[in-house]
Design a protein around this motif. Structure first.
Motif, PDB file in Angstrom:
ATOM      1  N   SER A  67      -6.809  -7.706  -6.394  1.00  0.00           N
ATOM      2  CA  SER A  67      -6.822  -7.599  -5.380  1.00  0.00           C
ATOM      3  C   SER A  67      -6.925  -8.524  -4.371  1.00  0.00           C
TER       4      SER A  67
ATOM      5  N   PHE B 121     -12.155   1.080  -8.175  1.00  0.00           N
ATOM      6  CA  PHE B 121     -10.168   0.645  -7.163  1.00  0.00           C
ATOM      7  C   PHE B 121      -9.968  -0.360  -8.245  1.00  0.00           C
TER       8      PHE B 121
ATOM      9  N   LEU C 100      -4.373  -4.057   4.789  1.00  0.00           N
ATOM     10  CA  LEU C 100      -5.127  -3.424   4.795  1.00  0.00           C
ATOM     11  C   LEU C 100      -5.789  -4.361   5.605  1.00  0.00           C
TER      12      LEU C 100
ATOM     13  N   LEU D 263      -9.146  -3.845   8.100  1.00  0.00           N
ATOM     14  CA  LEU D 263     -10.745  -3.623   8.282  1.00  0.00           C
ATOM     15  C   LEU D 263     -10.992  -3.607  10.511  1.00  0.00           C
TER      16      LEU D 263
ATOM     17  N   ALA E 248       1.027  -1.539  -0.068  1.00  0.00           N
ATOM     18  CA  ALA E 248       0.134   0.199  -0.058  1.00  0.00           C
ATOM     19  C   ALA E 248       0.824   1.613   0.708  1.00  0.00           C
TER      20      ALA E 248
ATOM     21  N   LEU F 205     -17.679   2.215  -1.243  1.00  0.00           N
ATOM     22  CA  LEU F 205     -16.448   1.582  -1.954  1.00  0.00           C
ATOM     23  C   LEU F 205     -16.517   0.479  -3.362  1.00  0.00           C
TER      24      LEU F 205
ATOM     25  N   ARG G  21      -4.870   1.885  -1.799  1.00  0.00           N
ATOM     26  CA  ARG G  21      -4.455   1.362  -3.193  1.00  0.00           C
ATOM     27  C   ARG G  21      -4.542   0.015  -2.765  1.00  0.00           C
TER      28      ARG G  21
ATOM     29  N   THR H 242     -13.478   5.279   2.558  1.00  0.00           N
ATOM     30  CA  THR H 242     -13.679   5.144   1.288  1.00  0.00           C
ATOM     31  C   THR H 242     -12.529   6.364   0.496  1.00  0.00           C
TER      32      THR H 242
ATOM     33  N   MET I 129      -6.406  -7.817   1.886  1.00  0.00           N
ATOM     34  CA  MET I 129      -6.997  -6.153   3.453  1.00  0.00           C
ATOM     35  C   MET I 129      -8.094  -7.811   3.478  1.00  0.00           C
TER      36      MET I 129
ATOM     37  N   ILE J 164      -9.138   4.712   1.160  1.00  0.00           N
ATOM     38  CA  ILE J 164      -8.083   2.848   0.836  1.00  0.00           C
ATOM     39  C   ILE J 164      -8.040   4.182  -0.694  1.00  0.00           C
TER      40      ILE J 164
END
Length: 219
Positions: free
Chosen positions: A61, A56, A125, A127, A6, A51, A32, A25, A36, A28
């Motif tokens: 991802s 994105f 990331l 969350l 990131a 999101l 990038r 948002t 996650m 994030i």
């Protein structure tokens, strides 16, 4: 596979926002993250919905979960179901759900190894939410899972549902831990998190900790 890193632009600390989902948002989109771990709950749902409509690079991802109740993926209490309805069914991310229907910690350990290899996953990331009692993911005050250091996934027994959760070493290895906090009921827990009191959420020692809270929680 070695996941991308990131960006380092956003700072650590507390952000008080009128719209937690919008602020998250924007963060994030700046970070990038390629890897996650998602959270459950009402505040993340609003964030996922925002999101889903953003630009994105989802095809790059890998999306995991910080915890899950031991229920089938279509159960109303499933974190996967909520995240799928709000976000994951609408984007081309590689999704690695916790198999709540089997509640097998070893299966998710294997899923983590396929992406990160052996050792601690280094999520771009993680969350996280914050419970009134200071819990985060499914790491609750006084629970034995808080002291698990030799596994990446732990089983947690609760009065409502058994759960699987990522352990503190995994969450603390994240590049960024992002707490979303909303509502007056979280005010005391947020104060304790910021003060570093002995609550589960404050035991997450990621390389960068960002807290986005609304005015009701931060007052």
């Amino acid at each position: 596979m070695n996941a991308g890193r990131a960006s380092d632009r956003p700072s650590s600390g507390l952000v008080i926002a009128a719209d937690v989902a919008l602020a998250a948002t924007e963060l994030i989109l700046a970070l990038r993250p390629r890897t996650m771990a998602l959270a459950g709950g009402s505040t993340p749902r609003r964030f996922y919905e925002k999101l889903a409509g953003s630009e994105f690079p989802w095809s790059e991802s890998d999306v995991f979960f910080g915890d899950e109740r031991c229920v089938p993926p279509d159960h109303p209490a499933s974190n996967y179901r909520m995240a799928s309805e709000a976000l994951l069914s609408k984007v081309p991310a590689r999704v690695h759900r916790i198999q709540g229907e089997t509640c097998a910690a070893a299966a998710y350990e294997s899923e983590l190894s396929q992406v990160f290899g052996p050792g601690l996953p280094d999520f771009d990331l993680a969350l996280l939410g914050l419970g009134d009692d200071g819990h985060t993911a499914s790491l609750f005050p006084g629970d034995p899972a808080l002291d698990v250091t030799d596994a990446r996934v732990a089983l947690v027994r609760r009065p409502d549902y058994a759960r699987l959760t990522l352990t503190l070493p995994v969450l603390s290895a994240a590049r960024v831990a992002l707490f979303l906090v909303s509502g007056e009921s979280k005010r005391e827990a947020l104060k304790r998190l910021i003060a570093g009191d002995d609550i589960p959420a404050a035991r997450v020692k990621a390389r960068r900790i960002v807290i986005i809270a609304d005015e009701a929680a931060a007052a």
